[in-house]
Design a protein around this motif. Structure first.
Motif, PDB file in Angstrom:
ATOM      1  N   VAL A  49       0.850  -1.201   0.000  1.00 56.23           N
ATOM      2  CA  VAL A  49       0.000   0.000   0.000  1.00 56.23           C
ATOM      3  C   VAL A  49       0.884   1.249   0.000  1.00 56.23           C
ATOM      4  O   VAL A  49       1.805   1.341   0.821  1.00 56.23           O
ATOM      5  CB  VAL A  49      -0.932   0.005   1.233  1.00 56.23           C
ATOM      6  N   SER A  54      -0.191   8.542   0.333  1.00 58.95           N
ATOM      7  CA  SER A  54      -1.505   8.872   0.903  1.00 58.95           C
ATOM      8  C   SER A  54      -1.357   9.743   2.142  1.00 58.95           C
ATOM      9  O   SER A  54      -2.178  10.636   2.375  1.00 58.95           O
ATOM     10  CB  SER A  54      -2.259   7.584   1.253  1.00 58.95           C
ATOM     11  N   GLN A 212      -7.612   4.658   1.606  1.00 60.01           N
ATOM     12  CA  GLN A 212      -6.810   3.433   1.532  1.00 60.01           C
ATOM     13  C   GLN A 212      -7.378   2.351   2.441  1.00 60.01           C
ATOM     14  O   GLN A 212      -7.357   1.160   2.097  1.00 60.01           O
ATOM     15  CB  GLN A 212      -5.353   3.720   1.913  1.00 60.01           C
TER      16      GLN A 212
END
Length: 260
Positions: A49, A54, A212
């Protein structure tokens, strides 16, 4: 209070303890302690991820939105306090409509407006939407400014200081406690907000941290330990932020409750 804290703490315990388990062990004993320290969930999240990107996106949107909201809210409150008139009540009643109308009911009009100015799927568009939170800042700051000693402001006027000089050199330093309080409230709101970025952002590279977490839920199956690991990683910055700034919430509200 201890009993209530325990009730509230159970979901947090459930999430944290299951980040250290495999999916099979979680299914067998969801509330039990892990049999061994299993950190593969965290390693997998960091490898698969883009948390760094993010995090930067969320941080940029939060900081930019807070700065704009505090500036607009404080200058509007200062202007209303300096020019007392009947219009102030009408203006305040008009702003109250912003709290009466549910934000969800304005999503479609906002989306169409941002499409027209090509700000959909941009972090700038997200900042503009969050700027509407300046209304909340205005009401809190306006109540605080009304309790300031206006003799200082009058003295500055007599000495020839202009409106912006008075705001920047006198009013702004005096209202720092309430600015910190409002900033903490609004930071937690923007950081944890889901519905706004989910509607206005579609590109994966522009996702916020909360998005996310949402995207870690699969369509047909979900890695629940991985999902909870993502949730913990998103919560950690806000927990640290709140612990470090919680005194400003109380200090700001108490400082404005007594006229100087």
């Amino acid at each position: 209070m201890i009993a209530l804290a325990c009730v509230v703490g159970v979901p947090l315990y459930y999430i944290v303890v299951n980040t250290l388990k495999t999916q099979e062990e979680m299914a067998r004993s969801p509330l039990g302690l892990p049999s061994q320290l299993f950190l593969d969930n965290y390693r997998q999240i960091f490898e698969t991820v883009p948390l760094g990107r993010s995090f930067v996106n969320t941080l940029l949107v939060t900081v930019a939105s807070i700065l704009v909201m505090l500036f607009i809210g404080s200058t509007a409150a200062y202007a209303m306090a300096m020019r007392a008139s009947r219009f102030n009540r009408f203006f305040g009643a008009l702003l109250l409509l912003g709290f009466i109308v549910p934000g969800q009911s304005t999503l479609i009009p906002l989306y169409r407006m941002l499409v027209d100015v090509e700000l959909v799927d941009t972090l700038r568009g997200l900042v503009i939407i969050y700027t509407g939170g300046a209304i909340f800042c205005y009401f809190l700051i306006q109540g605080y400014i009304s309790r300031l000693p206006f003799e200082i402001i009058e003295a500055a006027r007599i000495d020839g200081a202009g409106p912006f000089q008075i705001y920047w050199l006198i009013v702004l330093p005096l209202i720092r406690p309430i600015l910190a309080t409002v900033g903490v409230f609004q930071t937690m709101w923007i950081w944890n907000d889901f519905i706004t970025p989910s509607v206005f952002l579609s590109s994966p590279e522009k996702s916020t941290l909360v998005l996310q977490v949402y995207r870690s839920v699969g369509e047909f199956s979900t890695d629940w330990p991985g999902f909870m690991t993502m949730s913990v990683l998103v919560l950690v910055p806000m927990v640290v932020f709140f612990v470090l700034t919680q005194r400003h919430i109380v200090d700001g509200l108490l400082a404005g409750s007594v006229k100087s």
